[in-house]
Scaffold this active site. Structure first.
Site, PDB file in Angstrom:
ATOM      1  N   ASP A   1      42.967  37.922  36.143  1.00 42.35           N
ATOM      2  CA  ASP A   1      43.751  39.000  36.728  1.00 42.35           C
ATOM      3  C   ASP A   1      45.069  38.436  37.249  1.00 42.35           C
ATOM      4  O   ASP A   1      45.128  37.308  37.740  1.00 42.35           O
ATOM      5  CB  ASP A   1      42.966  39.656  37.866  1.00 42.35           C
ATOM      6  CG  ASP A   1      43.643  40.912  38.376  1.00 42.35           C
ATOM      7  OD1 ASP A   1      44.550  40.795  39.232  1.00 42.35           O
ATOM      8  OD2 ASP A   1      43.273  42.003  37.930  1.00 42.35           O
TER       9      ASP A   1
ATOM     10  N   GLU B   1      32.330  54.156  45.383  1.00 46.46           N
ATOM     11  CA  GLU B   1      32.642  52.847  45.948  1.00 46.46           C
ATOM     12  C   GLU B   1      34.053  52.858  46.540  1.00 46.46           C
ATOM     13  O   GLU B   1      35.020  53.178  45.856  1.00 46.46           O
ATOM     14  CB  GLU B   1      32.535  51.776  44.861  1.00 46.46           C
ATOM     15  CG  GLU B   1      32.733  50.371  45.370  1.00 46.46           C
ATOM     16  CD  GLU B   1      32.569  49.326  44.270  1.00 46.46           C
ATOM     17  OE1 GLU B   1      32.161  48.207  44.583  1.00 46.46           O
ATOM     18  OE2 GLU B   1      32.865  49.648  43.096  1.00 46.46           O
TER      19      GLU B   1
ATOM     20  N   TRP C   1      40.485  40.063  40.539  1.00 48.14           N
ATOM     21  CA  TRP C   1      41.372  39.432  41.515  1.00 48.14           C
ATOM     22  C   TRP C   1      40.660  39.083  42.812  1.00 48.14           C
ATOM     23  O   TRP C   1      41.128  38.228  43.560  1.00 48.14           O
ATOM     24  CB  TRP C   1      42.544  40.374  41.839  1.00 48.14           C
ATOM     25  CG  TRP C   1      42.118  41.760  42.212  1.00 48.14           C
ATOM     26  CD1 TRP C   1      42.048  42.836  41.367  1.00 48.14           C
ATOM     27  CD2 TRP C   1      41.673  42.228  43.482  1.00 48.14           C
ATOM     28  NE1 TRP C   1      41.584  43.940  42.033  1.00 48.14           N
ATOM     29  CE2 TRP C   1      41.339  43.599  43.349  1.00 48.14           C
ATOM     30  CE3 TRP C   1      41.517  41.629  44.738  1.00 48.14           C
ATOM     31  CZ2 TRP C   1      40.869  44.373  44.389  1.00 48.14           C
ATOM     32  CZ3 TRP C   1      41.048  42.395  45.796  1.00 48.14           C
ATOM     33  CH2 TRP C   1      40.727  43.751  45.610  1.00 48.14           C
ATOM     34  N   ASN C   2      39.545  39.748  43.110  1.00 48.44           N
ATOM     35  CA  ASN C   2      39.040  39.659  44.479  1.00 48.44           C
ATOM     36  C   ASN C   2      38.349  38.338  44.795  1.00 48.44           C
ATOM     37  O   ASN C   2      38.397  37.866  45.926  1.00 48.44           O
ATOM     38  CB  ASN C   2      38.094  40.835  44.768  1.00 48.44           C
ATOM     39  CG  ASN C   2      36.880  40.857  43.862  1.00 48.44           C
ATOM     40  OD1 ASN C   2      36.966  40.533  42.681  1.00 48.44           O
ATOM     41  ND2 ASN C   2      35.740  41.251  44.403  1.00 48.44           N
TER      42      ASN C   2
ATOM     43  N   GLY D   1      33.922  43.705  37.145  1.00 47.10           N
ATOM     44  CA  GLY D   1      34.897  44.725  37.496  1.00 47.10           C
ATOM     45  C   GLY D   1      34.226  46.066  37.697  1.00 47.10           C
ATOM     46  O   GLY D   1      33.037  46.160  38.010  1.00 47.10           O
ATOM     47  N   SER D   2      34.979  47.132  37.483  1.00 49.59           N
ATOM     48  CA  SER D   2      34.487  48.480  37.750  1.00 49.59           C
ATOM     49  C   SER D   2      33.494  48.927  36.686  1.00 49.59           C
ATOM     50  O   SER D   2      33.501  48.447  35.546  1.00 49.59           O
ATOM     51  CB  SER D   2      35.655  49.461  37.799  1.00 49.59           C
ATOM     52  OG  SER D   2      36.189  49.664  36.496  1.00 49.59           O
TER      53      SER D   2
ATOM     54  N   LYS E   1      40.533  35.710  30.498  1.00 51.78           N
ATOM     55  CA  LYS E   1      41.622  36.582  30.942  1.00 51.78           C
ATOM     56  C   LYS E   1      41.542  36.683  32.456  1.00 51.78           C
ATOM     57  O   LYS E   1      40.618  37.255  33.027  1.00 51.78           O
ATOM     58  CB  LYS E   1      41.544  37.978  30.342  1.00 51.78           C
ATOM     59  CG  LYS E   1      42.777  38.833  30.724  1.00 51.78           C
ATOM     60  CD  LYS E   1      42.543  40.283  30.543  1.00 51.78           C
ATOM     61  CE  LYS E   1      42.827  41.151  31.731  1.00 51.78           C
ATOM     62  NZ  LYS E   1      43.697  40.722  32.791  1.00 51.78           N
TER      63      LYS E   1
ATOM     64  N   GLU F   1      28.940  42.501  35.488  1.00 52.64           N
ATOM     65  CA  GLU F   1      28.683  42.781  36.897  1.00 52.64           C
ATOM     66  C   GLU F   1      29.673  43.840  37.339  1.00 52.64           C
ATOM     67  O   GLU F   1      30.884  43.599  37.376  1.00 52.64           O
ATOM     68  CB  GLU F   1      28.825  41.534  37.766  1.00 52.64           C
ATOM     69  CG  GLU F   1      28.422  41.831  39.196  1.00 52.64           C
ATOM     70  CD  GLU F   1      28.729  40.712  40.164  1.00 52.64           C
ATOM     71  OE1 GLU F   1      29.336  41.000  41.215  1.00 52.64           O
ATOM     72  OE2 GLU F   1      28.374  39.557  39.873  1.00 52.64           O
ATOM     73  N   LEU F   2      29.146  45.015  37.691  1.00 55.76           N
ATOM     74  CA  LEU F   2      29.987  46.184  37.898  1.00 55.76           C
ATOM     75  C   LEU F   2      29.938  46.672  39.343  1.00 55.76           C
ATOM     76  O   LEU F   2      29.658  45.905  40.247  1.00 55.76           O
ATOM     77  CB  LEU F   2      29.565  47.271  36.901  1.00 55.76           C
ATOM     78  CG  LEU F   2      29.501  46.801  35.433  1.00 55.76           C
ATOM     79  CD1 LEU F   2      29.036  47.908  34.514  1.00 55.76           C
ATOM     80  CD2 LEU F   2      30.834  46.225  34.972  1.00 55.76           C
TER      81      LEU F   2
END
Length: 516
Positions: A182, A385, A156-157, A231-232, A180, A253-254
């Site tokens: 968010d 984080e 979402w960011n 994401g995470s 997909k 990318e985490l």
């Protein structure tokens, strides 16, 4: 100001384009007000499977259409994307709570990524000659073909840039996309997709699905030939395991706990201004934003007060213009995460130098950018984080201590060095274990360098987006080698007996002339 400048009717119109609308809808909240922005239909697993089938059908024609056609469509999409930038900015602000300026960064980076992919794909996909094992006797070439269906799972960011950094190169290399999105970024994604569809992209080629990650994200992976996830770290491990179970590739990318090193030869005021942006852009809700600052003691008494003052005077706002420096957190969950880290740190002895207050008078999820000192290892914000506007400042004896502290983490996504000497900064940067390192910048120098690979090391991810790496990941390489007929290679024992001596001489000669 209202939570959005977008008419509800536009959201209703765009969501009709989603792949699947039979699951119950959910409310998407405007961060600026906490009120409902629109209702979003979710997809079912069956609808994801149907969408994937349509993408595959469209992809075959798209791949066959050729590079020139794909390039023309993507460049027209680039132009329409820029023409519609004000609408896109409205959407990004409405869904993420960013300031206008930080929303514009998304538009800028998305357009740059599209242009790069469109203009670079021909060179990547073109058949290339390679050094043959026996020069003149064999001729070897490599060709690249699209993988087929690329699954893209976006957060979402940064709904525009983190989507198009993956989707544009996937399309440019002849693939179809099953994305997909968010819930909190779907409207922005659909507006971006519409620009490319209006430019001539087959609508079935880029399908958008929505729903819970565990269910719908998993369904996307199960249909894909390659998957991109942002994401995470915890979710990234699950994505990697599911992709590995199908023997498909993945770029991930985490998370990050990104350090900034401030050397003692900086201009304190300039470094403070640059550091503040690197920490608090998008209210710190950025995977590459700074969460740890290590300051050499020789400049600490000048930099730290300048930094605290700069942060204290940042303008918070929810307007749809360029008046604010920092916007809102995106949700109640984000606010709870940041305040938990802040309260925990203060309770365990951290000192607040700037900020630290929730601002419901400005918006339901607004919190002041916060600077902490005296942060210790038992505090949550030390190694975990935060993903919000909270940064810890630590004084260190020298650059060696700063590098050791910066590298003392399971993460390795982004890092920064500030110095009055670029040569000195480069020497420090070379010792940092991170996928990207910025000099005299927080994150934008690397994030905006579309021709260079971007990604993490350690627990911050696998693979790379952007640059040549970001294009080739969506292709399969096939080696085609042929015999020229100049020489018959041995096939029987007696033939080997005659030729092995000559072949050894050839190997030595090639080594002698440094021929690969």
């Amino acid at each position: 100001m209202p939570g959005s400048l977008l008419p509800r009717s536009l959201a209703d119109e765009l969501t009709k384009e989603l792949a699947g609308r039979t699951a119950p809808p959910v409310s998407v909240i405007a961060p600026f007000t906490g009120e409902e922005l629109y209702t979003l239909p979710h997809s079912t697993v069956a609808e994801v499977q149907d969408a994937a089938a349509r993408v595959r059908d469209a992809q075959r024609a798209w791949a066959a259409a050729g590079d020139a056609h794909r390039r023309a469509v993507l460049l027209r999409g680039h132009d329409l994307f820029l023409e519609r930038r004000e609408l896109l900015l409205d959407a990004v602000q409405s869904e993420t709570g960013k300031t206008r300026g930080q929303a514009f960064e998304e538009v800028f980076t998305s357009a740059a990524a599209t242009r790069y992919a469109a203009l670079s794909a021909r060179r990547i996909l073109g058949t290339s000659a390679r050094r043959a094992g026996i020069p003149l006797v064999w001729r070897t070439r490599v060709r690249r073909t699209p993988k087929g269906l690329i699954g893209v799972i976006t957060p979402w960011n940064y709904p525009l840039s983190l989507a198009l950094m993956d989707i544009a190169p996937a399309l440019a290399t002849g693939n179809g996309v099953l994305q997909k999105a968010d819930d909190q970024g779907t409207l922005s994604v659909l507006l971006a997709r519409r620009a490319f569809v209006d430019a001539g992209l087959p609508p079935e080629l880029w399908a958008v699905v929505t729903g819970p990650g565990a269910e719908i994200g998993s369904a996307v992976i199960d249909q894909a030939d390659y998957v991109c996830f942002t994401g995470s770290t915890a979710t990234g491990r699950t994505v990697a395991q599911r992709a590995a179970g199908r023997l498909i590739g993945a770029s991930l990318e985490l998370g990050g706990k990104n350090p900034l090193i401030v050397l003692d030869d900086v201009n304190p005021e300039k470094a403070a201004a640059d550091a503040a942006y690197g920490c608090f852009s998008a209210a710190g809700q950025l995977c590459v934003s700074v969460e740890r600052i290590y300051v050499e003691k020789g400049v600490a008494d000048r930099f730290i007060p300048a930094f605290a003052e700069r942060v204290a005077h940042l303008s918070l706002g929810t307007d749809f213009d360029y008046t604010a420096d920092v916007g809102s957190l995106a949700s109640a969950a984000q606010l709870a995460r940041v305040t938990d880290h802040l309260d925990d740190a203060v309770a365990k002895g951290a000192t607040v130098l700037a900020g630290g207050s929730v601002r419901p008078d400005l918006g339901p999820y607004m919190i002041e950018p916060t600077v902490l000192t005296d942060v210790t290892a038992e505090m949550q914000c030390f190694g975990h984080e935060t993903f919000g506007p909270l940064v810890a400042v630590t004084v260190v004896d020298d650059a060696d201590a700063a590098v050791a502290a910066a590298n003392d983490t399971e993460f390795g996504l982004n890092a920064s060095v500030m110095s009055g000497s670029r040569r000195r900064a480069r020497a420090v940067a070379a010792r940092l274990r991170a996928g990207s390192v910025n000099i005299n910048e927080g994150y934008r120098a690397t994030f905006g360098s579309i021709d260079a690979p971007m990604g993490g090391v350690k627990q911050s991810g696998l693979g790379r987006r952007n640059g040549v790496d970001g294009l080739t990941r969506f292709t399969d390489a096939t080696t085609v080698a042929e015999s020229t007929g100049l020489m018959q290679l041995p096939r029987t024992g007696p033939e080997f007996a005659k030729l092995t001596g000559l072949m050894v001489v050839a190997l030595k000669a090639l080594k002698g002339i440094r021929r690969r």
